[in-house]
Design a protein around this motif. Structure first.
Motif: not given
Ligand code: SF4
Length: 994
Positions: A244-261
């Motif tokens: 959540v705090v990562c400002p880039t895409g280096a750490l990602m919640k798996t459920d928020s990848k790609y088109a799941t925004a």
């Protein structure tokens, strides 16, 4: 027993009593900015709407100045300053956009981007490249801007656009790192990392886990788990905060990848798991829940969630959801229309009431349904049917001892301290709670006591993760907490550590209490509990002194600096945090009583960060009790014997209420067996799994003439039902939950109920109208249009909710008692007095609970929660939780296992006097020899087969024997080596200087 709600503010600190804050005024880019003193220039600017490019700063982390992006000019100061570290002062003049500042900001950005993928930052086609267009320039898949999970939501993109960076003078060789996808929750993409260390800092400063670190230096720097291992081999608790705090895409919640925004709307609501009650936003796409996001301003969680709140909401869409009403019996259920099913319920209940009287019907509620639903459920039982036969498993087996003990001591059963204030304590005593796993977000505040330089006393037979930070870890024999606490009080009395003035002014019964401590000499308490006498003395001194006894400095730690530099405790208060690890024992009520005695005798109650915090198990356990889903209390903790309260409620409900206490859960089972209870209505609970002595309970339920089960999943209880009513999940309805700190919070529907399911309040109201003797009365009393109508009625008839209404529940909710609409609620209890006038001190007895081991059953099995949740009906339908922790495993002490020839992953029979289960085991150094830990959640292995626990007996532990049945299954063997939380080496004994 009755509570007279006192005039507002007469006893408690109001939630709106906040210290005055001094403000200062400065100038930023020519704009006059007034802000509370103590803020950094960066935060003052952001709040004034002035953007200063920054990447490493984050609102609840200490200033770091690692990225150097926020360089600004400050008049009368030499050179440039980082806005994230310089404190705003009166009269300061700051320029964030001068030529010099911009030049240096651009230079810093260029250096930062010298080895960073840049196509997502400067490609001229960025705005025109659709998601399915193949990029002709692609050479590394993670370079694609449209495939980056953070695209358009990336703080680096924002900084680049703001600085208008379009050319690069510096080039370093790219560091291509392999993505890490070792777990179902968080993925790592090292290519995108800018080494701002937000993830490292949040994991250390906020979560208190330190799973991540900065490895290597200079050009080789990287974010890594110790020894470059995957996250699964760290202490990671998968709260997702790093992503959540990562400002880039280096750490990602798996459920928020790609088109799941989220594409449609975001709905504020509350987590449906534990009693912490974390505020969150439910994000939807195509009408369904896509992901969740913590509420940064949430009063209960302050931007945090645990693995359940962050990732385990997917149960709401699970294929097993009940979608259609069903009627039948014993596996012969058939689908029915709602009218058919509701008529069957109404006719069935009416017939049994007329033939056998209202007490032939029982009601079992839930700590998971909303306040409005719990209120209607008990109103249905009391006003429409005419019985007090209503209970709730979590209230009965976890919270009822707290209600009885605290009501007797103080006249109110509410927790006395807001959860967030715990971190200000000088001493926190955690008893019978593996807070890190059961109430993870609240554990963050508990851990901070130590990080601030305070003391933590952990009382738990298991060496849980919390023991890493404990100044003192006492490991009593399970179920002996009341004796241990009495022993502590005896030391406090003998050493003159009692708060005489406080006792004389505000308590009664002290002399009798002291006399009752005679049997609890240190030698005797040591014999009963197995705790060294010296440790009991230290615990007593630390607690009584609020952690200030200088004889016991915080020990150094294998994990580095425990106390943050420059920190000291905000108070010399002591606070006790406890949970079902004490209340589910036969001595549970006495243990709570002993906690109250300790708090009052030392004056550690009724002031900031001092008091008692009982942790409620489910999201609305407290609300269910508040609303009267118990057999002896009307809504608002008024006894059913209270003539005045009964008359007031009877007048509001236009009904004569039953005058005697109803049957609790155990008694209901007895009465079902005897034929006295013939119908049972179960809403949101699973007694066929959650009650002790499961075989007996199931046999009793099968005897019922009418078993109505209303739930979101087909539970073991639903399998025995004659009518099954599909309920909407908490993501599909409006209402309120009350968390463990008395905070009433608003729940909002984010998606439509699945199938034909309906919110529980609608179902109960429809049944209320059908069972009404007089249909006009039914329409009047159950004719609600919205849950808000129900809350309006609650506010009229339940004094502690007097000023609660849906429209008043903002981000912070309201902490009861809320006398009227002008009342902001109460944060800290008893700052000006006790509900009962004086606190009533009373002896807390200790009795042997009869769970002693024997030659036949030489081990003590202790049951408890882990990463999954309660009976597993919900959590085991979460894909991520199941994948990570789905294999049921009992923990066996490593030495015991060696002696018995049991290895990791072996299949073992665990047999008590009441039943037997078979499960795989893992070997554990957390347990003392002779003890076994068995998680309660797994649907396949209902642990309640093993325990009896009736009539106030012990539910928490039972003597068992172990028998190895088979070697490891390939999958289990592998899992036991790598899956789940890492069991870190732990300093398990007292590490204090004596
Ligand atoms: Fe939900 Fe409790 Fe976790 Fe908060 S701590 S996210 S309320 S399970």
């Amino acid at each position: 027993m009755a509570i007279e709600i006192p005039p507002r503010l007469s006893l408690h600190t109001s939630a709106d009593e906040k210290p005055a804050v001094r403000t200062i005024t400065l100038t930023i880019d020519g704009q006059t900015v007034t802000t509370p003193s103590g803020k950094t220039v960066l935060h003052a600017a952001i709040e004034a709407g002035i953007y200063i490019p920054h990447l490493c700063d984050y609102h609840d982390l200490t200033p770091f100045a690692g990225c150097r992006m926020c360089l600004v000019e400050v008049e009368k100061m030499h050179g440039l300053e980082t806005a994230c570290t310089i404190v705003a002062r009166d009269g300061m003049v700051v320029k964030t956009n001068s030529a010099l500042a911009r030049q240096h900001q651009r230079g810093v950005l260029e250096v930062l981007l010298s080895d960073h993928p840049d196509r997502c930052l400067n490609c001229p086609r960025m705005e025109r490249c659709g998601p399915f267009v193949v990029c002709q320039r692609d050479d590394v898949v993670t370079d694609r801007c449209v495939t980056c999970p953070r695209n358009k939501n990336c703080e680096l993109q924002r900084v680049v656009d703001f600085i208008q960076w379009r050319e690069q003078r510096f080039f370093n060789p790219r560091r291509i790192g392999e993505p890490e996808r070792s777990n179902p929750f968080v993925e790592r993409y090292p290519d995108y990392c800018i080494y701002c260390a937000r993830c490292v800092r949040v994991c250390d400063e906020v979560i208190g886990v330190s799973a991540l670190g900065l490895a290597h230096r200079g050009m080789d720097v990287s974010i890594a788990v110790d020894f470059e291992k995957p996250l699964t081999e760290s202490g990671c608790i998968y709260c997702g905060r790093c992503a959540v705090v990562c400002p880039t895409g280096a750490l990602m919640k798996t459920d928020s990848k790609y088109a799941t925004a989220p594409t449609e709307k975001t709905t504020p609501s509350v987590c449906t798991y534990c009693g912490v009650g974390c505020s969150m936003f439910l994000n939807t796409a195509q009408g369904r829940l896509a992901n969740v996001m913590a509420d940064k301003d949430g009063a209960s969680n302050h931007d945090n969630l645990c693995v359940r709140g962050q990732f385990a909401y997917d149960y709401a869409q699970h294929k097993d959801r009940l979608r259609v009403p069903q009627i039948g019996r014993d596996g012969t259920l058939r689908e029915a229309t709602w009218d058919e099913a509701l008529d069957a319920v109404g006719n069935g209940l009416t017939a049994i009431r007329e033939a056998h009287g209202p007490d032939a019907i029982g009601f079992i509620g839930s700590g998971k349904t909303t306040n409005e639903e719990s209120y209607l459920f008990q109103k249905l039982a009391r006003a429409a049917i005419g019985t007090n036969n209503i209970d709730d498993p979590t209230a009965r087996y976890c919270y009822a001892p707290t209600v009885r003990a605290l009501m007797a001591a103080f006249g109110s059963a509410g927790p006395t301290v807001p959860a967030r204030d715990i971190e200000d304590a000088g001493c926190v005593m955690v008893i019978g709670s593996h807070t890190v796993e059961t109430h993870p977000v609240l554990s963050f505040w508990v851990k901070r006591v130590t990080r601030h330089g305070g003391r933590m006393i952990l009382i738990d037979p298991r060496a849980t993760e919390m023991s890493r930070l404990a100044s003192l870890h006492l490991r009593p024999r399970p179920g002996t907490d009341a004796a241990l606490l009495n022993g502590m009080l005896r030391v406090i009395v003998d050493e003159g550590l009692v708060a005489r003035d406080f006792i004389e002014a505000r308590a009664e019964g002290f002399d009798a209490l002291v006399a009752s401590l005679a049997p609890f000499s240190l030698a005797e308490v040591g014999r009963i509990t197995g705790v060294p006498q010296a440790d009991i003395e230290i615990a007593a001194r630390l607690y009584a002194s609020g952690g200030t006894d200088k004889r016991y400095p915080i020990p150094s730690s294998l994990w580095g600096e425990v106390v943050w530099p420059g920190q000291s405790p905000a108070t010399n208060s002591s606070v006790v945090v406890y949970a079902s690890g004490i209340t589910q024992y036969a001595n549970g009520e006495n243990a709570v009583r002993a906690i109250a005695n300790l708090a009052v005798s030392t004056g550690q109650i009724g002031k900031h960060a001092a008091g008692i915090v009982p942790l409620t198990g489910q999201n609305n356990t407290l609300g269910a009790v508040d609303m009267g889903c118990v057999p002896d209390l009307l809504p608002g903790y008024r006894s059913v014997d209270d003539v005045g309260a009964r008359a007031a409620l009877g007048a509001a409900w236009q009904s004569d209420l039953p005058t005697t206490a109803g049957a609790d859960l155990d008694t209901m089972i007895d009465r079902i067996e005897s034929g006295a209870i013939r119908a049972l209505y179960v809403m949101g609970s699973n007694p066929a799994r959650s009650l002790p002595n499961t075989d007996r309970v199931r046999a009793a339920l099968a005897k019922l003439e009418l078993l109505i089960v209303q739930d979101i999943f087909p539970t073991e209880t639903a399998a025995l039902a004659s009518i099954v009513l599909p309920a909407a999940s908490a993501m599909e309805k409006d209402g309120t939950f009350t968390n463990t700190e008395r905070r009433v919070q608003k729940v909002n529907a984010a998606q439509r109920p699945v199938g034909q399911s309906r919110p529980d309040w609608q179902i109960v109201a429809a049944i209320g109208r059908r069972v009404a003797v007089d249909s006009a009365w039914g329409d009047r009393q159950f004719g609600y249009s919205t849950p808000s109508d129900v809350m309006d009625e609650i506010s009229r008839v339940v004094p502690i909710y007097g000023g609660v209404s849906h429209d008043r529940l903002g981000v912070d909710g309201l902490q009861w008692p809320v006398a009227d609409r002008d009342d902001a609620g109460a944060s800290t209890f008893y700052t000006r007095g006790f509900e009962s006038g004086r606190a009533r001190l009373a002896p807390a007895a200790y009795v042997d609970d009869g769970t002693a081991t024997s030659d036949k059953h030489p081990f003590l099995a202790v049951t408890g929660r882990s990463a999954l949740w309660n009976t597993g009906a919900i959590s085991s339908r979460s894909r991520g939780l199941t994948k990570m922790w789905g294999d049921v495993e009992a923990s066996v002490n490593s030495d015991d296992a060696l002696r018995l020839g049991i290895g990791a992953g072996d299949l073992v029979a665990i047999e008590s006097a009441h039943g037997r289960v078979e499960m795989r085991v893992k070997l554990s150094s957390e347990l003392l020899a002779g003890q076994v830990f068995v998680p309660i959640h797994h649907r396949e292995q209902p642990i309640n087969h093993l325990v009896d626990g009736r009539a106030g007996g012990t539910l928490k532990s039972v003597a068992v024997r172990l028998e190895r049945l088979a070697g490891p299954a390939p999958k289990s063997a592998a899992k036991s080596q790598t899956g789940g939380f890492l069991t870190l080496p732990i300093l398990t004994t007292s590490r204090l200087n004596r």
